[in-house]
Design a protein around this motif. Structure first.
Motif, PDB file in Angstrom:
ATOM      1  N   SER A  63       0.858  -1.327   0.081  1.00  0.00           N
ATOM      2  CA  SER A  63       0.042   0.071   0.147  1.00  0.00           C
ATOM      3  C   SER A  63       0.862   1.279   0.035  1.00  0.00           C
ATOM      4  CB  SER A  63      -0.937  -0.160   1.169  1.00  0.00           C
ATOM      5  OG  SER A  63      -1.502   1.314   1.366  1.00  0.00           O
ATOM      6  N   TYR A  79      -1.168   4.583  -6.393  1.00  0.00           N
ATOM      7  CA  TYR A  79      -1.647   3.221  -6.680  1.00  0.00           C
ATOM      8  C   TYR A  79      -2.672   2.857  -7.823  1.00  0.00           C
ATOM      9  CZ  TYR A  79      -6.269   4.630  -4.404  1.00  0.00           C
ATOM     10  OH  TYR A  79      -7.409   5.164  -3.957  1.00  0.00           O
ATOM     11  N   TRP A  80      -2.754   1.552  -8.064  1.00  0.00           N
ATOM     12  CA  TRP A  80      -3.604   1.180  -9.004  1.00  0.00           C
ATOM     13  C   TRP A  80      -4.581   0.194  -8.210  1.00  0.00           C
ATOM     14  CZ3 TRP A  80       1.565  -1.237 -10.228  1.00  0.00           C
ATOM     15  CH2 TRP A  80       2.171  -0.360 -11.344  1.00  0.00           C
ATOM     16  N   THR A  81      -6.036   0.450  -8.547  1.00  0.00           N
ATOM     17  CA  THR A  81      -7.000  -0.565  -8.136  1.00  0.00           C
ATOM     18  C   THR A  81      -7.360  -1.418  -9.169  1.00  0.00           C
ATOM     19  OG1 THR A  81      -8.650   1.124  -9.152  1.00  0.00           O
ATOM     20  CG2 THR A  81      -7.931   1.328  -6.712  1.00  0.00           C
ATOM     21  N   SER A  90      -5.597  -3.619  -4.301  1.00  0.00           N
ATOM     22  CA  SER A  90      -4.823  -2.165  -4.605  1.00  0.00           C
ATOM     23  C   SER A  90      -3.627  -2.673  -4.569  1.00  0.00           C
ATOM     24  CB  SER A  90      -5.776  -1.278  -3.707  1.00  0.00           C
ATOM     25  OG  SER A  90      -5.290  -1.370  -2.230  1.00  0.00           O
ATOM     26  N   PRO A 102     -12.382   4.147  -6.235  1.00  0.00           N
ATOM     27  CA  PRO A 102     -11.543   3.307  -6.750  1.00  0.00           C
ATOM     28  C   PRO A 102     -12.072   2.110  -7.095  1.00  0.00           C
ATOM     29  CG  PRO A 102     -10.939   3.896  -4.391  1.00  0.00           C
ATOM     30  CD  PRO A 102     -12.640   4.533  -4.846  1.00  0.00           C
ATOM     31  N   TYR A 103     -13.102   1.654  -6.741  1.00  0.00           N
ATOM     32  CA  TYR A 103     -13.638   0.336  -7.363  1.00  0.00           C
ATOM     33  C   TYR A 103     -14.873   0.631  -8.374  1.00  0.00           C
ATOM     34  CZ  TYR A 103     -10.401  -1.523  -4.134  1.00  0.00           C
ATOM     35  OH  TYR A 103      -9.268  -1.743  -3.623  1.00  0.00           O
ATOM     36  N   THR A 163     -11.567  -7.524  -5.719  1.00  0.00           N
ATOM     37  CA  THR A 163     -10.770  -6.208  -5.785  1.00  0.00           C
ATOM     38  C   THR A 163      -9.287  -6.416  -5.118  1.00  0.00           C
ATOM     39  OG1 THR A 163     -11.320  -5.238  -3.723  1.00  0.00           O
ATOM     40  CG2 THR A 163     -12.777  -4.962  -5.659  1.00  0.00           C
TER      41      THR A 163
END
Length: 339
Positions: A28, A322-324, A121, A199-200, A119
């Motif tokens: 994270s 960050y990538w989700t 992250s 994010p999602y 999901t």
């Protein structure tokens, strides 16, 4: 157990939680240890809880950890994390953990599991980790870029910027107490959320679970329209006469550091384009500076150009983001390389 008998994968136990938290937090860009500790504590104590947590062990030391659990904030999703000690990568430990994790009903959809989307992250300076997730059927849904502001020695500059921004936007910023103003915080966050890249993706959110996830010491700042000399403020609720906030920003302290993170900033859609978000974010930096904080970080979706522009105008510099990643429940995966 793997073929050379140097490490093994087993369920997480209560004694493993602290070490597993530290490993998983490596994935994270911000400190999520308080969330991980709560999540893993439940999975370690209640074997019938939805999801599972695993660890990889070598010579009595944890070298990897993985978990999947229901996400109580983003409803209908199951959240996964996998991490391997950097010194132990390339031995297939991550693959062994992922293979076991992908068997859980929250991922496969068996046994009436409720989650429709799985999901994850991942900080955006770990491209190998992203490729590993993609081989298990995950795809990048959003990219949130990171920013940082080093506050030391900048109080006068921040005070000038915040004052000017607040005056232009016609708002004042005040501290909201979550113990007595929970409804005001939730109402403002929900009213300001539409149109903000989440994010999602667009899905139901439980705002009270979000509030409960905020760590102790979280700061909630509300930007309220300045009361006109005559008549109600621009943001007044005409049915009650109360002033509704135009925007909200949330700062969370990072564990065992003198750093804070701007976890959420949003503006009422009817007040966007008037500098309110920039004003409340400027005020948040000033508040943190006067609280003795050394550094503030934030993440914002790469498509949210107004807030990215505000960050740059405030003097924030690039930082890790960050990538989700998501995959539908029950999606198949290709055979992964060792990780």
């Amino acid at each position: 157990m793997n073929s050379d008998l140097t490490w093994s994968v087993r369920p997480l136990g209560a004694a493993d939680v602290d070490a597993a938290v530290e490993l998983l937090n490596l994935t994270s860009p911000s400190d999520v240890r308080h969330l991980l500790r709560a999540d893993l504590g439940v999975l370690a104590a209640a074997r019938d809880a939805p999801g599972r947590a695993l660890v990889a062990e070598r010579d009595g030391r944890l070298v990897g950890a993985a978990k999947v659990s229901e996400d109580l904030v983003f409803l209908g999703t199951a959240a996964t994390r996998i991490a391997v000690d950097p010194a132990e990568r390339g031995r297939g430990i991550g693959t062994a953990l992922a293979d076991r994790l992908m068997e859980d009903p929250l991922v496969t959809g068996r046994d009436g599991a409720a989650a429709g989307t799985v999901t994850s992250s991942l900080r955006d300076d770990l491209p190998r980790g992203r490729a590993f997730a993609e081989r298990y059927g995950f795809g990048v849904l959003h990219h949130s870029v990171g920013f940082r502001f080093d506050l030391t020695g900048h109080e006068a500059e921040l005070a000038q910027r915040a004052g000017s921004a607040l005056e232009r936007a016609g708002v004042r910023v005040r501290l909201a107490d979550p113990s007595t103003e929970q409804e005001a915080i939730v109402e403002c966050a929900e009213r300001c959320r539409p149109g903000i890249p989440l994010p999602y993706g667009e899905r139901p959110v439980d705002p009270y679970a979000w509030l409960a996830d905020c760590p102790p010491g979280t700061v909630f700042l509300l930007a309220e329209p300045i009361q006109a000399e005559h008549g109600p403020a621009a943001g007044a609720d005409v049915t009650t006469g109360t002033v509704r906030a135009d925007a909200i920003t949330v700062l969370t302290p990072l564990t065992d550091t003198n750093r804070w993170h701007v976890a959420f900033t949003a503006t009422d859609p009817v007040r966007r384009g008037r500098g309110v978000a920039a004003a409340v974010k400027a005020a948040s930096l000033l508040y943190a500076c006067r609280a003795g904080v050394e550094t503030v970080t934030t993440h914002n979706d790469v498509t949210n150009e107004p807030i990215l522009r505000a960050n740059r105008t405030l003097g924030m510099v690039p930082h890790v983001g960050y990538w989700t990643l998501t995959r539908p429940t029950g999606a198949s995966a290709t055979a992964p390389e060792a990780f």
